[in-house]
Design an enzyme around this catalytic site. Sequence first.
Site, PDB file in Angstrom:
ATOM      1  N   GLY A 137       0.827  -1.196   0.000  1.00 28.23           N
ATOM      2  CA  GLY A 137       0.000   0.000   0.000  1.00 28.23           C
ATOM      3  C   GLY A 137       0.859   1.243   0.000  1.00 28.23           C
ATOM      4  CG  ASP A 193      -7.363   7.975   7.244  1.00 32.93           C
ATOM      5  OD1 ASP A 193      -8.451   8.166   6.646  1.00 32.93           O
ATOM      6  OD2 ASP A 193      -6.304   7.709   6.657  1.00 32.93           O
ATOM      7  CB  ALA A 236       0.198  11.690   1.339  1.00 36.54           C
ATOM      8  CB  THR A 237       3.542  10.653   4.858  1.00 34.96           C
ATOM      9  OG1 THR A 237       2.669   9.747   5.543  1.00 34.96           O
ATOM     10  CG2 THR A 237       2.886  12.025   4.772  1.00 34.96           C
TER      11      THR A 237
END
Length: 655
Positions: free
Chosen positions: A16, A135, A19-20
């Site tokens: 997976g 999240d 963004a970071t």
Amino acid sequence: MQSTISYLWHTDDLLGQGATASVYKARNKKSGEVVAVKVFNTASYMRPREVQVREFEVLRKLNHQNIIKLFAVEETGPGRQKVLVMEYCSSGSLLSVLESPEHAFGLPEDEFLVVLHCVVAGMNHLRENGIVHRDIKPGNIMRLVGEEGQSIYKLTDFGAARELDDDEKFVSVYGTEEYLHPDMYERAVLRKPQQKAFGVTVDLWSIGVTLYHAATGSLPFIPFGGPRRNKEIMYRITTEKPAGAIAGTQKRENGPLEWSYTLPITCQLSVGLQSQLVPILANILEVEQAKCWGFDQFFAETSDILQRVVVHVFSLSQAVLHHVYIHAHNTIAIFLEAVYEQTSVAPRHQEYLFEGHPCVLEPSLSAQHIAHTTASSPLTLFSMASETPKGLTFRDPALDIPKFVPKVDLQGDYNTAKGMLGAGYQSLRLARTLLDGQELMLRGLHWVVEVLQTTCRRTLEVTRMALLFLSSSLGTDSIRQIQCCLDKMYLIYKQFKKSRIRPGLGYNEEQIHKLDKVNFSHLAKRLLQVFQEERVQNYQAALVMHGQRMRMVHETRNHLRLVGCSVAACNTEAQGAQESLSKILDWLSHQLLQDMTKGVQTSPPPTDPYPNPEPTDLVLHMQELCKEMKVLALDLQDNNHVIERLSRVPTAPDV
């Protein structure tokens, strides 16, 4: 290849990417143990240091079977990038499960309950440790298969998590937009300036969207064109949602918003579970934080569901299988009321069979005395009220099947094939359910007729033949045909899935692709044709026949009830007559003894048909009469025994 001191992985083994950071499948250099490593990229180091280390600190604080385990924090070689070494879940995420065509319309009930249990348990551990995730979504819920083959779901990706008590607020925005609380969506997605602070209940909104997605296979709030293409309408749907609504859609461009207060008919969850779940969804999908439930109430209500046991009840009169959720410590009276809520059959009219035998449920006893049931071995409910069986209510899969466009569009063709396959799996599921329902109808009727076999011999033979026919290969032939079509469609689907990642196709490959599309459509059409013409029509015909047989059974039962009442009345009258005759016999015998002793004429009873005889004649006549009365009494006793035996002939209990 990349590595840390203890672990090794290849960049091709990507699990997976965010963004970071990116997550890879890795192995321990010494033991070979498979793990997941989260490697942070350059963008992650642009964040404040307290944000960078927050995920490490949160994971170190947590220890729960429904939260991904942190094994170690290491660094790569020259780049000295931070690496989180975590538990590896070999079965992907809940999102990958839901994206499978087989689950296009949501998870089966048993699997959904596993998801609910794992999410609630994991979130409860987070709240006990004062942590807000921020999240929650299916992609951040990983799946692991246990030693006994059961699913275990674990919360992961704590990059946005932070410590926060129930009464604290935060202002930073994280999360995935489809699952974001509307207040966070307004600022993060629509970029509108606002000074709102957010509390821990934002996780509840995300959980509500996630649970709806798991139950139905789709998101609850869908504007025309999709959530990512029509963001303003997406915001309107979530903020204008009426109280009690759990979903909202816009079906055409600039069209009205339509609200739903129930789960869709395509959902695989039973009515019994839906009645427990929908109020929870309605109260956590509440945009106003003051009206939204807190975690305490959420945990209390979800735990109440998870602590219940399910009793499978097949209503023979309605031809519907019900799942009745009750607590084991409840009384049977509460169970009977729960059955009434789902079937409208009053407790006094409920009678049950289990595996062909009458099952008497004493209202005052604990529900633990109810037999263990399954969907294939339920309690059979028989009601005195005669009604036309309504059968299973379902949506025709043909209404949900997409069509290929003429031009070659690799992504579009893949999506269409996936949609067709999803409708195909739904058809297979419904076909099996209809077949199971048909078998339960015939089996339940067969059992009832066996109970009444002394007067229902003809009906019993008809149902036995029907049940034997259903058990033959002819009854399952349509299932095999649907399965065969699905197998062929799946092979083409896999090819489409493989082709979509290619930049293009050669001429010959494109022609083959076109032929595959035509063949795929034909298979889908054949699948639906078999489902409609063979399985659905057969099921509908069985419902009509079932109704006729049920009416016959009800008439027979009513006749038996009248016979039983008549026998009981005759028995009472016979006993009364015998007592009266015995009294008369005793009186006459007493009078006879007095006459013989005194040698004088006595006054006969008022009913004596021989007035004024001589004493000698009277004695002889009385002796004769005594003999006749004794014979009559013996005859009456014999008749009484016959009547008693008739009254004990078993009849079906009242419903």
